[in-house]
Write a protein that holds these residues in place. Sequence first.
Motif, PDB file in Angstrom:
ATOM      1  N   VAL A 111       0.839  -1.211   0.000  1.00 42.06           N
ATOM      2  CA  VAL A 111       0.000   0.000   0.000  1.00 42.06           C
ATOM      3  C   VAL A 111       0.873   1.260   0.000  1.00 42.06           C
ATOM      4  N   TRP A 112       0.407   2.329   0.658  1.00 43.78           N
ATOM      5  CA  TRP A 112       1.072   3.618   0.497  1.00 43.78           C
ATOM      6  C   TRP A 112       2.455   3.649   1.136  1.00 43.78           C
ATOM      7  N   LYS A 113       2.669   2.859   2.182  1.00 46.24           N
ATOM      8  CA  LYS A 113       3.987   2.878   2.836  1.00 46.24           C
ATOM      9  C   LYS A 113       5.084   2.439   1.865  1.00 46.24           C
ATOM     10  N   ALA A 114       4.734   1.538   0.931  1.00 42.51           N
ATOM     11  CA  ALA A 114       5.696   1.099  -0.085  1.00 42.51           C
ATOM     12  C   ALA A 114       5.662   2.009  -1.305  1.00 42.51           C
ATOM     13  N   ASP A 159       1.364  -3.018  -7.933  1.00 40.12           N
ATOM     14  CA  ASP A 159       1.423  -4.352  -7.318  1.00 40.12           C
ATOM     15  C   ASP A 159       1.364  -4.292  -5.799  1.00 40.12           C
ATOM     16  N   GLN A 160       1.588  -3.130  -5.210  1.00 37.84           N
ATOM     17  CA  GLN A 160       1.579  -3.009  -3.754  1.00 37.84           C
ATOM     18  C   GLN A 160       0.167  -3.021  -3.171  1.00 37.84           C
ATOM     19  N   PHE A 161      -0.838  -3.095  -4.041  1.00 35.65           N
ATOM     20  CA  PHE A 161      -2.236  -3.110  -3.605  1.00 35.65           C
ATOM     21  C   PHE A 161      -2.881  -4.431  -4.015  1.00 35.65           C
ATOM     22  N   ASP A 162      -3.583  -5.067  -3.082  1.00 30.75           N
ATOM     23  CA  ASP A 162      -4.197  -6.374  -3.299  1.00 30.75           C
ATOM     24  C   ASP A 162      -5.553  -6.212  -3.967  1.00 30.75           C
ATOM     25  N   ASP A 163      -5.707  -6.767  -5.174  1.00 32.37           N
ATOM     26  CA  ASP A 163      -6.973  -6.658  -5.915  1.00 32.37           C
ATOM     27  C   ASP A 163      -8.134  -7.350  -5.207  1.00 32.37           C
ATOM     28  N   ASP A 164      -7.832  -8.360  -4.390  1.00 32.52           N
ATOM     29  CA  ASP A 164      -8.886  -9.127  -3.735  1.00 32.52           C
ATOM     30  C   ASP A 164      -9.281  -8.564  -2.375  1.00 32.52           C
ATOM     31  N   HIS A 165      -8.655  -7.469  -1.977  1.00 32.58           N
ATOM     32  CA  HIS A 165      -8.987  -6.809  -0.706  1.00 32.58           C
ATOM     33  C   HIS A 165      -9.748  -5.529  -1.034  1.00 32.58           C
ATOM     34  N   PRO A 166     -11.020  -5.397  -0.615  1.00 32.49           N
ATOM     35  CA  PRO A 166     -11.857  -4.260  -1.054  1.00 32.49           C
ATOM     36  C   PRO A 166     -11.226  -2.903  -0.812  1.00 32.49           C
TER      37      PRO A 166
END
Length: 590
Positions: A43-46, A182-189
């Motif tokens: 997420v944003w930290k990365a 890629d740092q964001f999970d598509d399966d996590h709303p």
Amino acid sequence: MEQEVIKKKSRGESREDDEQEKWVHDSSLDHRGRVPLRASTGVWKASLFIISIEFSERLSYFGIATNLISYLTRVMHQDLKTAAKNVNYWSGVTTIMPLLGGFLADAYAGRFPMVLLSSILYLKGLSLLTMAQFIPSLKPCHHPGICTHPTKTHEVVFFLAMYLISLGTGGHKPCLESFGADQFDDDHPEERKQKMSYFNWWNFALCCGLLLGVTLIVYVQDFVGWGVANLILTVTMAITIIIFYWGRRFYRYRVPEGSPLTPMLQVLVVAVRKRNVECPSNPALLYEVAKSQKAQGRLLCHTNNLSFLDKAAVIEGNEDLLADKQPNPWRLATVTKVEETKLIINIIPIWLTSLTFGLCMAQTSTFFVKQSSTMNRNIGNNFVIPPASIHTLSAIGMIICIAAYEKILVPALRKATGNERGIRILQRIGIGMVFPVIAMTIAALVERKRLREVEREIVRVERVGYLSMSVFWLAPQFIIFGIGDVFTLVGLQEYFYDQVPDSMRSFGIALYLSVIGLGNFLSSFLISVVDHVTKKGGTSWFGKDLNKSRLDNFYWLLVVLSGLNLCMYVLVAKRYKYKSVQRNVIGGDC
């Protein structure tokens, strides 16, 4: 008893939800090769580490690209047509090379190593540009006061450095943006919504780099020295490479899966081989692996378009489908592989109808900048705006529009449409394609007025110098392009990342960049054709002197081409089928 079963089921689902919340199960890994912990990676930290090096790269790119035509005409003494072609060739190569870099990253190298290697190549190119201004034997001229042509050594070193930067961009641009997404999970709303915002804020950082590039860097180039400007860019790039590498423990990494083109070739071969086989009426009878068997990636839902390719997934009686043995992929393909092949075929018309947008954009860094160099650029009595700094208006328009789009328009559209993006991706791109038609119309009218001022102030009185006409007459066309970029360019980035197979996302971003790259090549080709045709008619539209050229007619030609292309795009977009991912096991929610 029934209540006890329900409680156990509820507890099981709760544990599954906790597991999903704690760990990231999207086939990514952390820096030690383990399943990433959601709280400490991504997420944003990365993304902030990744965005920092993008800011540096865009600062360098726009600081060089927007003023390149000035360097070629003023320092290397090239005529306007030759300089415009050289700018277009370099810009074209710079935005075509990512096709190679994106493919190699997806197939073999991985995105993080490719970004790191490419950034070092980029740094070498900037270092060579800097040395070409400070080392006496590499300087453009040994006697600047009487120089009419640069030394051959400087020409070789300069273009070697520029194309080394192109090579660095080839791996940097497609991999960095996709690595950030890629740092964001598509399966996590929640992370999926953040990813949609990521593309907007990515371009916000890009515009900040552009803004400083066309103001601070261009000002230093014009009034302090090209060497000092190149030194600033070199040091900035070196610092951000260190920052990017330092953030490696926060990143989520994707393992390269081999050439993504091989499975598509397999689907085409199997579909041709089974061309006489009948497809079942129920798509559930087509072959697909179980979710537990699929090592990486997500399963895709069956779609009805390009139904010929479905034959590749038809199960024949002689095919061995034992659970512990995978069938030969050259004889039987999964539904997911078939759908991934369909995705690539479906994006070709969208890509083709986006090229005219890139063609129009090419004018902003060539003819628009050259126009500004002939106009009144004074602010007050003592300050003169560098010609390339007019790009500031485009960056400001884009920055304001991105913030308004993200904070005002998207929430309102989500409520109105029920779509988590606000509007569909292709709708966003289509809205943006209206703006080049408007911008080029205004550009043609402004250029016609500029030529009338040339006739009145220079030709009739035989005066030499700048026009009294303010450079801010160019402001509307730059601002409109900036607003259009928020819709079309950001939309194209999201489209080519989201609508390609999961294993081809760097290549997808490269396809987006190739729209701009081929736009530059098309611009050079169109200039050559128009120059050849108009010379036969008497006077070329592209003379050595801009004041004797007819850029207004060229801009009207681009208006017509953009309008026709917009109509084609609407027809293609209406028939497009979006990627559909299975959220559960086969037969689950599509």
